[in-house]
Design a protein around this motif. Structure first.
Motif, mmCIF file in Angstrom:
data_model
loop_
_atom_site.group_PDB
_atom_site.id
_atom_site.type_symbol
_atom_site.label_atom_id
_atom_site.label_comp_id
_atom_site.label_asym_id
_atom_site.label_seq_id
_atom_site.Cartn_x
_atom_site.Cartn_y
_atom_site.Cartn_z
ATOM 1 N N SER A 31 35.664 79.956 -13.682
ATOM 2 C CA SER A 31 35.819 78.540 -13.341
ATOM 3 C C SER A 31 37.153 78.298 -12.642
ATOM 4 O O SER A 31 38.168 78.910 -12.980
ATOM 5 C CB SER A 31 35.728 77.679 -14.608
ATOM 6 N N THR A 32 37.137 77.408 -11.656
ATOM 7 C CA THR A 32 38.388 77.039 -10.997
ATOM 8 C C THR A 32 39.169 76.047 -11.856
ATOM 9 O O THR A 32 40.394 76.005 -11.804
ATOM 10 C CB THR A 32 38.132 76.417 -9.619
ATOM 11 N N SER A 33 38.448 75.240 -12.651
ATOM 12 C CA SER A 33 39.118 74.291 -13.541
ATOM 13 C C SER A 33 39.408 74.973 -14.883
ATOM 14 O O SER A 33 38.687 75.876 -15.303
ATOM 15 C CB SER A 33 38.268 73.036 -13.747
ATOM 16 N N ARG A 34 40.485 74.544 -15.531
ATOM 17 C CA ARG A 34 40.905 75.117 -16.808
ATOM 18 C C ARG A 34 41.210 73.999 -17.795
ATOM 19 O O ARG A 34 41.651 72.914 -17.391
ATOM 20 C CB ARG A 34 42.159 75.987 -16.619
ATOM 21 N N ILE A 35 40.967 74.274 -19.069
ATOM 22 C CA ILE A 35 41.294 73.289 -20.095
ATOM 23 C C ILE A 35 42.695 73.563 -20.616
ATOM 24 O O ILE A 35 43.080 74.723 -20.830
ATOM 25 C CB ILE A 35 40.271 73.304 -21.243
ATOM 26 N N ALA A 36 43.463 72.494 -20.777
ATOM 27 C CA ALA A 36 44.838 72.628 -21.268
ATOM 28 C C ALA A 36 44.843 72.538 -22.792
ATOM 29 O O ALA A 36 44.217 71.647 -23.369
ATOM 30 C CB ALA A 36 45.716 71.526 -20.670
ATOM 31 N N VAL A 37 45.538 73.463 -23.425
ATOM 32 C CA VAL A 37 45.657 73.479 -24.887
ATOM 33 C C VAL A 37 47.141 73.506 -25.256
ATOM 34 O O VAL A 37 47.869 74.415 -24.847
ATOM 35 C CB VAL A 37 44.939 74.697 -25.490
ATOM 36 N N VAL A 38 47.550 72.488 -25.997
ATOM 37 C CA VAL A 38 48.936 72.436 -26.483
ATOM 38 C C VAL A 38 49.045 73.327 -27.722
ATOM 39 O O VAL A 38 48.253 73.199 -28.657
ATOM 40 C CB VAL A 38 49.346 70.998 -26.835
ATOM 41 N N VAL A 39 50.012 74.236 -27.705
ATOM 42 C CA VAL A 39 50.198 75.185 -28.806
ATOM 43 C C VAL A 39 51.541 74.925 -29.491
ATOM 44 O O VAL A 39 52.568 74.786 -28.819
ATOM 45 C CB VAL A 39 50.132 76.640 -28.296
ATOM 46 N N SER A 40 51.488 74.831 -30.811
ATOM 47 C CA SER A 40 52.720 74.706 -31.601
ATOM 48 C C SER A 40 52.833 75.921 -32.509
ATOM 49 O O SER A 40 51.912 76.210 -33.283
ATOM 50 C CB SER A 40 52.699 73.432 -32.452
ATOM 51 N N VAL A 41 53.942 76.635 -32.387
ATOM 52 C CA VAL A 41 54.208 77.780 -33.252
ATOM 53 C C VAL A 41 55.367 77.370 -34.162
ATOM 54 O O VAL A 41 56.514 77.288 -33.726
ATOM 55 C CB VAL A 41 54.551 79.034 -32.433
ATOM 56 N N ASN A 42 55.021 77.082 -35.410
ATOM 57 C CA ASN A 42 56.009 76.545 -36.346
ATOM 58 C C ASN A 42 56.784 77.665 -37.043
ATOM 59 O O ASN A 42 56.193 78.634 -37.532
ATOM 60 C CB ASN A 42 55.326 75.672 -37.399
ATOM 61 N N ASN A 43 58.093 77.516 -37.052
ATOM 62 C CA ASN A 43 58.967 78.491 -37.699
ATOM 63 C C ASN A 43 60.098 77.742 -38.412
ATOM 64 O O ASN A 43 61.142 77.478 -37.815
ATOM 65 C CB ASN A 43 59.544 79.475 -36.679
ATOM 66 N N PRO A 44 59.880 77.391 -39.695
ATOM 67 C CA PRO A 44 60.930 76.655 -40.419
ATOM 68 C C PRO A 44 62.218 77.465 -40.489
ATOM 69 O O PRO A 44 62.208 78.697 -40.391
ATOM 70 C CB PRO A 44 60.322 76.474 -41.821
ATOM 71 N N ALA A 45 63.318 76.751 -40.667
ATOM 72 C CA ALA A 45 64.600 77.425 -40.861
ATOM 73 C C ALA A 45 64.615 78.076 -42.239
ATOM 74 O O ALA A 45 63.826 77.727 -43.123
ATOM 75 C CB ALA A 45 65.734 76.418 -40.741
ATOM 76 N N ALA A 46 65.504 79.037 -42.399
ATOM 77 C CA ALA A 46 65.688 79.638 -43.724
ATOM 78 C C ALA A 46 66.225 78.579 -44.678
ATOM 79 O O ALA A 46 66.858 77.602 -44.254
ATOM 80 C CB ALA A 46 66.657 80.810 -43.629
ATOM 81 N N PRO A 47 65.979 78.731 -45.984
ATOM 82 C CA PRO A 47 66.564 77.774 -46.928
ATOM 83 C C PRO A 47 68.082 77.925 -46.973
ATOM 84 O O PRO A 47 68.643 78.873 -46.408
ATOM 85 C CB PRO A 47 65.918 78.171 -48.258
ATOM 86 N N THR A 48 68.737 77.003 -47.604
ATOM 87 C CA THR A 48 70.185 77.090 -47.790
ATOM 88 C C THR A 48 70.469 77.357 -49.265
ATOM 89 O O THR A 48 69.608 77.156 -50.130
ATOM 90 C CB THR A 48 70.871 75.795 -47.348
#
Length: 277
Positions: free
Chosen positions: A187-204
């Motif tokens: 296909s010449t057209s493409r579907i856009a997909v928003v990707v979130s890769v979550n990586n919390p900070a280390a605890p304190t």
């Protein structure tokens, strides 16, 4: 004057269509026509139409043009009409459902008959997919983890062009684009997909923690500020320690889990278990 016979007969009109054969010419001087005539052999060349298969199928994503059409012959010219018309430039974009006509030119003569070729230019629709798609960095997600409904899915970083990403490509937060391939055509057209890769900070927390052996300290006695705290003996990988695991003097590492995602980075805590003599 031109005739079909060497003598007698009727002079031919200048609009008479020529055919392969013998024609005879007289001349008239001072009102008198010659009795003898010049013999002229006439050859009317009409090459056959070129040969080729029909229909011919193309993929819209390849931007097919008249140059993409195939016919066997010499000096091929393409038209959108079976007769007359103007030859198409080789850069003319092909249109789905259109019939094109090819002539060939041999010895300087173009064929009056033309080969007809029905053209199909396929362009599948883009696949469907949910957006956004959320992943945990600790799971080390790749392109293979993205989901889209369709066949022969390819993923890209751009809405057009570019190179399909290998399925082993590591995902990062951003927008990815999916095409699908049906019947060999992408296909010449493409579907856009928003990707979130979550990586919390280390605890304190306190980096040095002192406990007494007499209290039989366990992992449950360690402290760190965060949610869903897990403790390890390694800064990466490994298996989370049970809260009942007895502590020894060593370095322990704490991760936290936020929104179902565990932090990749860990808080290093120096633990000392004192056993006073």
């Amino acid at each position: 004057k031109w005739y079909l016979t060497s003598s007698g007969g009727t002079a031919l009109a200048t609009t008479t269509t020529l055919v392969t054969g013998v024609y005879y010419a007289s001349q008239t001087v001072d009102g008198c026509e010659s009795t003898t005539r010049l013999t002229v052999i006439v050859l009317i060349n009409n090459p056959l139409a070129p040969a080729g298969s029909s229909p011919q199928s193309f993929c819209a994503i390849n931007n097919p043009t008249v140059a993409s059409l195939v016919a066997s012959g010499t000096g091929i010219k393409w038209y959108t009409t079976s007769t007359g018309g103007t030859p198409l430039a080789t850069t003319t974009v092909l249109i789905n459902g259109t019939t094109y006509y090819a002539s060939q030119t041999v010895g300087g003569c173009e064929s009056t008959s033309r080969l007809s070729i029905a053209v199909t230019v396929s362009n599948p629709a883009a696949p469907t997919a949910a957006s956004p798609q959320v992943f945990c960095a600790s799971s080390y997600p790749t392109i293979a983890d993205l989901t889209a409904t369709g066949t022969g899915i390819n993923w890209y970083l751009t809405s057009t062009g570019g190179t399909a990403l290998p399925t082993t490509t590591t995902l990062v937060t951003g927008v990815y684009y999916a095409s699908q391939t049906v019947g060999g055509c992408e296909s010449t057209s493409r579907i856009a997909v928003v990707v979130s890769v979550n990586n919390p900070a280390a605890p304190t927390g306190t980096l040095n923690q002192l406990l007494c052996s007499i209290n039989n300290p366990t992992v449950a006695n360690l402290t760190a500020t965060g949610t869903g705290i897990k403790w390890y003996l390694t800064s990466t990988g490994g298996t989370a320690l049970a809260t009942t695991t007895a502590l020894v003097t060593a370095v322990y590492y704490a991760s936290q889990t936020v929104g179902g995602c565990e932090s990749i980075s860990r808080l290093a805590v120096n633990v000392t278990v004192n056993n006073t003599a």
